[in-house]
Design an enzyme around this catalytic site. Structure first.
Site, PDB file in Angstrom:
ATOM      1  N   ASP A 168       2.819  -3.305   5.241  1.00 24.15           N
ATOM      2  CA  ASP A 168       1.894  -3.253   4.097  1.00 24.15           C
ATOM      3  C   ASP A 168       1.858  -4.552   3.293  1.00 24.15           C
ATOM      4  O   ASP A 168       2.828  -5.281   3.273  1.00 24.15           O
ATOM      5  CB  ASP A 168       2.237  -2.058   3.185  1.00 24.15           C
ATOM      6  CG  ASP A 168       3.602  -2.155   2.533  1.00 24.15           C
ATOM      7  OD1 ASP A 168       4.569  -2.524   3.225  1.00 24.15           O
ATOM      8  OD2 ASP A 168       3.702  -1.867   1.332  1.00 24.15           O
TER       9      ASP A 168
ATOM     10  N   HIS B  15       4.514  -7.039   1.092  1.00 20.37           N
ATOM     11  CA  HIS B  15       5.790  -6.401   1.406  1.00 20.37           C
ATOM     12  C   HIS B  15       6.218  -6.799   2.821  1.00 20.37           C
ATOM     13  O   HIS B  15       7.385  -7.062   3.087  1.00 20.37           O
ATOM     14  CB  HIS B  15       5.644  -4.875   1.284  1.00 20.37           C
ATOM     15  CG  HIS B  15       6.949  -4.153   1.210  1.00 20.37           C
ATOM     16  ND1 HIS B  15       7.050  -2.796   1.316  1.00 20.37           N
ATOM     17  CD2 HIS B  15       8.222  -4.615   1.054  1.00 20.37           C
ATOM     18  CE1 HIS B  15       8.338  -2.457   1.219  1.00 20.37           C
ATOM     19  NE2 HIS B  15       9.055  -3.530   1.070  1.00 20.37           N
TER      20      HIS B  15
ATOM     21  N   TYR C 268       0.871  -1.184   0.000  1.00 18.66           N
ATOM     22  CA  TYR C 268       0.000   0.000   0.000  1.00 18.66           C
ATOM     23  C   TYR C 268       0.898   1.221   0.000  1.00 18.66           C
ATOM     24  O   TYR C 268       2.066   1.140   0.416  1.00 18.66           O
ATOM     25  CB  TYR C 268      -1.014  -0.009   1.136  1.00 18.66           C
ATOM     26  CG  TYR C 268      -0.558   0.136   2.574  1.00 18.66           C
ATOM     27  CD1 TYR C 268       0.425   1.042   2.969  1.00 18.66           C
ATOM     28  CD2 TYR C 268      -1.188  -0.610   3.575  1.00 18.66           C
ATOM     29  CE1 TYR C 268       0.790   1.178   4.293  1.00 18.66           C
ATOM     30  CE2 TYR C 268      -0.820  -0.488   4.910  1.00 18.66           C
ATOM     31  CZ  TYR C 268       0.174   0.410   5.261  1.00 18.66           C
ATOM     32  OH  TYR C 268       0.540   0.535   6.564  1.00 18.66           O
ATOM     33  N   THR C 269       0.336   2.342  -0.467  1.00 22.90           N
ATOM     34  CA  THR C 269       1.168   3.542  -0.599  1.00 22.90           C
ATOM     35  C   THR C 269       1.450   4.179   0.767  1.00 22.90           C
ATOM     36  O   THR C 269       2.521   4.769   0.953  1.00 22.90           O
ATOM     37  CB  THR C 269       0.478   4.574  -1.507  1.00 22.90           C
ATOM     38  OG1 THR C 269      -0.869   4.750  -1.037  1.00 22.90           O
ATOM     39  CG2 THR C 269       0.456   4.109  -2.952  1.00 22.90           C
TER      40      THR C 269
ATOM     41  N   GLU D  11       1.601  -1.265  -6.189  1.00 29.71           N
ATOM     42  CA  GLU D  11       1.193  -0.375  -5.094  1.00 29.71           C
ATOM     43  C   GLU D  11      -0.313  -0.129  -5.165  1.00 29.71           C
ATOM     44  O   GLU D  11      -0.853   0.184  -6.237  1.00 29.71           O
ATOM     45  CB  GLU D  11       1.895   0.985  -5.225  1.00 29.71           C
ATOM     46  CG  GLU D  11       3.372   0.977  -4.889  1.00 29.71           C
ATOM     47  CD  GLU D  11       3.670   1.155  -3.394  1.00 29.71           C
ATOM     48  OE1 GLU D  11       2.713   1.285  -2.587  1.00 29.71           O
ATOM     49  OE2 GLU D  11       4.859   1.148  -3.037  1.00 29.71           O
TER      50      GLU D  11
HETATM   51 ZN   LIG Z   1       5.607  -1.513   0.584  1.00 27.58          ZN
END
Ligand SMILES: [Zn+2]
Length: 240
Positions: free
Chosen positions: A144, A134, A28-29, A92
């Site tokens: 994330d 991630h 995720y951003t 992302e």
């Molecule tokens: Zn990441």
């Protein structure tokens, strides 16, 4: 599917062979807005990028070509792989994340993600078990895409793996303590799945357990191995 091209300058100069692509890493951003995320991923000062960005309405952007190594994973490990940028494609998802107001991923956003993943899986013959968070490959630094990411639903679409345990029965084992000899068994299952244990520091260990829980047991993320975690880990490791 239409994918808008907005190229990021952040990638390795040397191109890679498509044969090196073995992982899909979901992020995720973790920023306030889509605009801010896009600016950061495309600004040469930031030194970060990904191959794709998907906003909450499902609009997808191509930032780096697949044969270029994007800078999304950072210091990371999975099984025998180290620093996974060279072997992965980074995707992302726009979401404010744990720091700024973590929200559910939107239906349209997931719909686009599924389409992109299916395409990449077919193109590069990505194994199910190589579709990761991630936080799986960098558990000491990253959270994330987090516990709101619907791994189970995606696994039903053959994206990623999921356990085959009965969830009602599993729940009975939540918070049930296990003997310390089973902790070693749990670690061995996690190692087989791919998680990397670098040393015996307790704080690091807790973070790895949390990464596992964020992915496979989102109902309780406390870094403590209970019987439910052990059963899930055993089931998943058998599928590898
Ligand atoms: Zn990441």
């Amino acid at each position: 599917m239409k994918i808008k091209k907005i190229y990021s300058p952040n990638f390795e100069k040397k191109k890679r062979s498509y044969k090196l692509i073995k992982f899909l890493i979901i992020h995720y951003t973790g920023m306030q807005s889509e605009r801010e995320s896009l600016i950061r991923l495309c600004s040469s000062n930031s030194k970060v990028s990904s191959h794709f960005l998907i906003n909450q309405s499902g609009k997808a952007y191509r930032l780096v070509e697949d044969n270029q190594i994007a800078w999304h994973a950072g210091k990371s490990h999975w099984g025998k792989y180290k620093n996974l940028n060279q072997n992965s494609i980074g995707i992302e998802l726009v979401n404010k994340g744990h720091k700024f107001g973590y929200t559910n991923f939107k239906r349209q956003q997931l719909y686009s993600l599924i389409k992109i993943c299916k395409n990449l899986i077919r193109k590069y013959k990505i194994k199910k078990q190589n579709i990761l968070a991630h936080s799986d490959i960098a558990p000491l630094r990253k959270m994330d895409p987090g516990e709101k990411f619907p791994w189970k639903e995606l696994a039903h679409k053959k994206i990623g793996i999921w356990h085959s345990c009965n969830t009602k029965i599993l729940k009975k084992f939540r918070k049930i303590r296990i003997y310390s000899k089973f902790k070693l068994e749990f670690i061995n299952h996690l190692k087989k799945i791919g998680y990397f244990f670098d040393n015996k520091k307790k704080a690091n260990f807790v973070k790895i357990v949390k990464a596992f829980q964020r992915h496979y047991r989102k109902e309780l993320i406390n870094g403590i191995i209970d019987k439910e975690c052990l059963i899930i880990a055993k089931n998943i490791s058998k599928k590898i």
